[in-house]
Design an enzyme around this catalytic site. Structure first.
Site, mmCIF file in Angstrom:
data_model
loop_
_atom_site.group_PDB
_atom_site.id
_atom_site.type_symbol
_atom_site.label_atom_id
_atom_site.label_comp_id
_atom_site.label_asym_id
_atom_site.label_seq_id
_atom_site.Cartn_x
_atom_site.Cartn_y
_atom_site.Cartn_z
ATOM 1 N N GLU B 62 0.789 -1.232 0.000
ATOM 2 C CA GLU B 62 0.000 0.000 0.000
ATOM 3 C C GLU B 62 0.818 1.278 0.000
ATOM 4 O OE1 GLU B 62 -0.803 -2.647 1.734
ATOM 5 O OE2 GLU B 62 -2.837 -3.195 1.152
ATOM 6 N N HIS B 131 -11.586 -3.940 9.157
ATOM 7 C CA HIS B 131 -12.188 -3.893 7.819
ATOM 8 C C HIS B 131 -13.559 -3.218 7.834
ATOM 9 C CE1 HIS B 131 -9.028 -6.691 6.625
ATOM 10 N NE2 HIS B 131 -9.452 -6.692 5.391
#
Ligand SMILES: Cc1ncc(C[n+]2csc(CCOP(=O)(O)OP(=O)(O)O)c2C)c(N)n1
Ligand SMILES: Cc1ncc(C[n+]2csc(CCOP(=O)(O)OP(=O)(O)O)c2C)c(N)n1
Ligand SMILES: [Mg+2]
Ligand SMILES: [Mg+2]
Lengths: 341, 334, 341, 334
Positions: B62, B131
């Site tokens: 990322e 999440h």
């Protein structure tokens, strides 16, 4: 185009100009005219010119916080650099960035970065652009040995190798990250093995030998342009403290004295003389010209005016889009009778 | 023909399609955006249309991905980087806040970073604490960044299209709970001005301000309130950074009451910023305190019942609204 | 202590139990009783038991999101695991964590992690503790091939090597990170070279051969305990989709069929028979026992009760310290006549 | 003898010394904390006293360092990780917010992470956009984290000592502009309760709420205001997450006026949270809007004059205060 006769002399001239520039930066600070004390001199690392000279027009690069030398190697105007370091309106970044955030779109300088490792992935992105546009350009990241322990470097190397991008990673290993010698920050010192394990072509070169650096860099840049990214490490020594206030008390004075013998500028000068590519008069003239040029840059910076206060609100967003609202305007809107009536 | 019913997911996909068709410099880069078609199916089929040079499946890196997007944006491409979950933004805040957002400024206006970061957040799938978050407040607090959060199908399209025309970095946060939502997409007519909120329901008694999925809970609450004779002005904030508060103030000055609703953990949230601004600018018009309704100040638990309990519902918004406007306390009041 | 006769059979039993457990997790989902669909089955990766069996009591570990098998290998109670996966109060984490966040302090499970790479540095921290306390423990990180592209892995490896920590990095290379085959995510596939370049002892082992894995892991764990950190890669294949909803349309069916032939459980079973360490009756009994055990775990989880709503406010901070204030309490304080009078 | 004059820097160092002496499980880990003695000299001499196993010079690997601290804290040590500048927190927000802060919760209370992250922020050294920020708002928005920001010499000592007794992760943000500030350290007597604000100056006309270096600007402003007959109650917020607002509300209900001052970019700041809370809880007591005074919504420029202009000064606070309380508009009013 590299010309065997004049190119080494040109490289020497650039190295000398870097050295002189950095000395003037020190002076700027002593005269109280620098914007802050976060000034990181690249003295001892001038052989990086071997890499910058291997790049061509249109190639781009990013640097770490110790990037003055790299930028001069790519053609910077020392006066505008110095003005930026002094936080002046005439500087490369209108006095907003300073020493650690110099950039110049025109010369392909995508930015010096004060986050160790922060600018490295940007060259991979540039490489992506060049690949997609088939532009034939190369992008080079310059960083220190300290950045070898930042994870983003390996993410960047992996993507560069995976996508065969035209990029080169240049580690200027000056043996120290602030007070930490590289053997106290890395489990294994053969950094080019790391690069190779990620699929790059890796090399380590003696940082006192600008011509050796140039030779290796030329091959790696060519490889990169052909889609095989590379890694080059310049084995150098940081002559002075980390930043202007640091006297390196953590270093063994003997080591330091020895390290300073590894002087790329002095070495290059001697080699030119020995090789008969220049005589003492030529070299002295080059040195003097550099000194004069950098004196002028220093004076230019000192004389230059500070940016106007209102400019602080500019460049947050592009002109013509929503701009930040100055606090006083907000307070006035809240407090002025008018709007509260 | 330019207006048709579709889903939030398809609207985003359509925006990418149309934008990529119009601008060859647009590339997509992110994990699983290519062959897989996106973790939530948003980018399905794009790699087949535009090839692997423009739809780039990235390694699980990322920070590197966002950094690559920054560099590509600096040099002439217009990358859409995808972060699979906004929960991973903690990995990229440096590249986002220190690099993408500050480059133009630090470099004195020379180098802009016209990139888009697409991501999605929120609860609803029992995806647990890493999440399910709503982290827009971190990006609200970064000068130089733009932040938009579409709540409707039409906005899902238009805010992304507009983001892809901006000269500066824009973060687009979608909501995982909205992908299957249906609505009308009119590719010629945006819901409102770029950078401005939109009034989604007109009312006179109380202003309810929200965005993303909470807009729909707010609209449902407004229905309940209407049944009790309370007409709510429901405003979709849409474009959070920079935040244009003119329309917000106008509404609150009309209604004299405001509730700000967010799915995020309330403390330090976007709702707090909005409430503070209203408190400053509408003080003389307020009949009641500006009420914030948000997620509990806890991580999101995996257990479905707990997860639902951790965020605001239409019922809670309506109860608070009735209490605020009509002084009718709900059953759970002390 | 490994006993040449019974240990392989015990490892087979553990592998079979893992396989049976994972099959029941699939059933839990189909029965609508799992907390969500983020269920990542480790079927095909059971040879990891070769590593878990090389660890001893007191050793600790972290796992990625596909960690059920690892945890069972370290002695987990399948019923409490299944209850956690169902989001029930009786689960390991009181129904707060679920499949991706199972942990058990007692068994040294420092946590499954849903951030790819997120749990890796924690074992380096554990290794620091063990070094400082001279406790003789080892800590092991289990992660997938996808995590090989996360920078934090290399930061972790470097620190482990630099400080000679008792840690082992275990990459379960199942060839895929979601829909991305490893050759589409890495510039160079010989991952153990990367580990070696960072100063670790690296090895890659056939993931159908649990005994080979065990042998290598035993040596690496011993090395780690002595201060030389290691890396072991288990070469496996992800039999099914990434998570429960994924049917792997991006995979070549032929490749998939072949990959599923690389079955560590079937292979181990056959090897035991051939080596005469067990006959078909023994093995069938083991298989049946595993099935029965996991059926029971499944029923336990389905029957177990959901956590009470108020428990959502617990465990944010330690008991006895400031706790989060429920929203309704705040709203009531603002809106109730009393406090506004 | 237990009370003596020293500096903010020395008080922090003393806290580390005393804590390490008392608890052998405490370790320091960070870049340059050992031989170099800390970028700002805070940890000078500690490696000589406690050795390289307890004072650990780490590579430049911020995400890894914080991750290592998390793991060490989980297994029995009590690490003090140092992040040289809070500006680098974007590199570690995942380890901080998703790992350190959520472990206890996700794991159902089994595994706490008793670690401290020491860092420093703020302007004042022309260190430019990546070395001058005030990013506490990001950490305010993370349930499970504690956040303290000492403004005085005594708090510099005591808040750190107390942080090192906490069972959960605590972020301590120092201010680079305060290290050389002198004051009295009384090692036996904290300035106030852990988790609570402290009233630094008593007044009746307006409440000024601030923290870290802005406390001193606020106190200076209060002097100016006193010269004009306005008595300000000046509250040092100190412990920002979790935020105990009882004392804040008591003060504002007494004074009827409030200003919240932060050095951070105002939008999405701690000041917004405080203002929103006051707006909710003190509505009926407020005579005037709750005013926020903060940094401009811009990156920090390197040029010294611009840098100063980008953040609030005592003069600005005093001007706003006079306007708020006495309706005396400053020279720059329209
Ligand atoms: C992410 C980050 N971490 C730490 C620092 C503080 N810092 C600035 S320079 C430096 C040392 C860098 O060493 P190296 O990369 O070798 O570069 P050099 O200074 O030797 O040129 C450190 C730790 C920083 N600026 N950014
Ligand atoms: C930081 C982060 N990035 C992305 C994801 C989304 N994601 C979850 S699992 C996964 C693939 C991981 O692959 P690998 O590490 O090989 O583990 P496997 O699933 O194959 O066991 C991805 C991309 C995530 N959870 N965390
Ligand atoms: Mg260095
Ligand atoms: Mg995998």
């Amino acid at each position: 185009m590299t010309q065997t006769n004049t190119a080494p002399l040109a490289r020497y001239r650039t190295m000398r100009r870097i050295r002189s520039f950095e000395e003037r930066v020190g002076e700027l600070f002593l005269r109280g005219a620098s914007a802050g004390s976060m000034l990181h001199l690249s003295i001892g690392e001038e052989a990086v010119v071997g890499v910058t000279a291997a790049m061509t027009e249109g190639d781009s690069f990013t640097t770490h916080h110790r990037g003055h030398g790299v930028f001069i190697g790519r053609g910077a105007d020392p006066a505008r650099m110095m003005a930026e370091i002094a936080g002046k309106e005439a500087g490369y970044c209108r006095g907003k960035g300073g020493s650690m955030h110099i950039a110049d779109r025109a010369l392909g300088h995508l930015g010096a970065n004060a986050i160790v490792g922060g600018g490295i992935p940007h060259i991979v992105g540039a490489g992506l652009t060049y690949r997609n546009l088939r532009s034939g350009q190369v992008s080079v990241a310059f960083f220190g040995d300290g950045a070898m322990q930042q994870g983003i470097l390996y993410e960047s190397m992996n993507m560069a190798a995976l996508w065969h991008l035209p990029v080169l990673f240049c580690c200027i290993n000056n043996q120290y990250g602030m007070g930490t010698r590289v053997d106290r920050s890395a489990g294994k010192l053969a950094f080019s093995e790391r690069a190779e394990a990620f699929g790059l072509t890796g090399a380590r070169v003696d940082g006192t030998n600008v011509e050796a650096v140039h030779q290796v860099a030329t091959a790696l840049v060519a490889g990169a342009r052909a889609g095989q990214p590379g890694y080059i490490e310049i084995d150098a020594y940081r002559f002075y403290g980390h930043a202007r206030m640091d006297k390196s008390p953590y270093r063994d004075p003997e080591e330091e004295a020895e390290g300073r013998l590894r002087d790329p500028v002095v070495t290059a000068r001697a080699r030119l003389a020995v090789a008969g590519l220049a005589d003492e008069a030529d070299l002295a003239r080059i040195d003097a010209e550099a000194a004069t040029e950098m004196d002028a840059a220093l004076e230019y910076a000192v004389e230059a005016v500070a940016p106007p206060l209102a400019s602080m609100f500019e460049d947050v967003y592009a002109p013509g889009t929503a701009q930040p609202r100055p606090q006083r305007d907000r307070l006035a809107a809240i407090l002025s009778e008018g709007s509260r009536a | 023909m330019s207006a048709f019913e579709t889903t939030y997911r398809e609207a985003i996909r359509q925006a990418l399609l149309d934008a990529m068709q119009a601008d060859p410099d647009i590339i997509l880069i992110g994990e699983e955006v290519g062959l897989y078609g996106g973790a939530y199916g948003v980018t399905k089929g794009l790699i087949e249309l535009y090839g692997a040079e423009r739809v780039i499946d990235a390694p699980i890196s990322e920070p590197g991905i966002v950094g690559v997007a920054v560099g590509a944006a600096m040099t002439g491409l217009r990358p859409v980087a995808e972060l699979m979950y906004v929960d991973f933004v903690g990995l990229v805040m440096d590249q986002l806040a220190n690099q993408a957002a500050k480059s133009r400024y630090m470099f004195g206006g020379q180098i802009g970073v016209p990139m888009v970061l697409r991501t999605q957040g929120g609860t609803g799938r029992s995806a647990a604490a890493q999440h399910s978050q709503s982290l827009e407040a971190w990006m609200l607090h970064v000068p130089g960044l733009r932040l938009v959060m579409p709540a409707t199908v039409n906005d899902a399209y238009h805010l992304l299209r507009e983001a892809l025309r901006q000269p500066d970095p824009v973060v687009v946060i979608e909501h995982k709970g909205l992908y299957t939502m249906k609505g009308v997409l009119d590719v010629d007519t945006p819901d409102g001005e770029w950078g401005q909120p939109v009034i989604r329901r007109a009312g006179t008694d109380v202003t309810i301000l929200s965005y993303s999925r909470m807009l729909h809970e707010s609209l449902a609450a407004a229905e309940v309130l209407a049944g009790q004779g309370v007409q709510a002005d429901v405003i979709d904030l849409r474009c959070l950074n920079p935040l244009d508060d003119t329309m917000i103030f106008e509404s609150v000055r009309r209604t004299g009451r405001a509730m700000v609703v967010t799915e995020a953990a309330l403390t330090g949230s976007v709702a707090s910023e909005i409430a503070a601004r209203i408190g400053e600018a509408c003080f003389d018009w307020l009949e009641e305190p500006v009420l914030r309704i948000g997620g509990e100040d806890i991580p999101i638990p995996v257990s479905p019942a707990l997860e639902r309990g951790a965020i605001p519902s239409a019922a809670l918004i309506a109860e608070a609204g009735l209490w605020l406007v009509k002084r009718e306390a709900p059953a759970w009041a002390p």
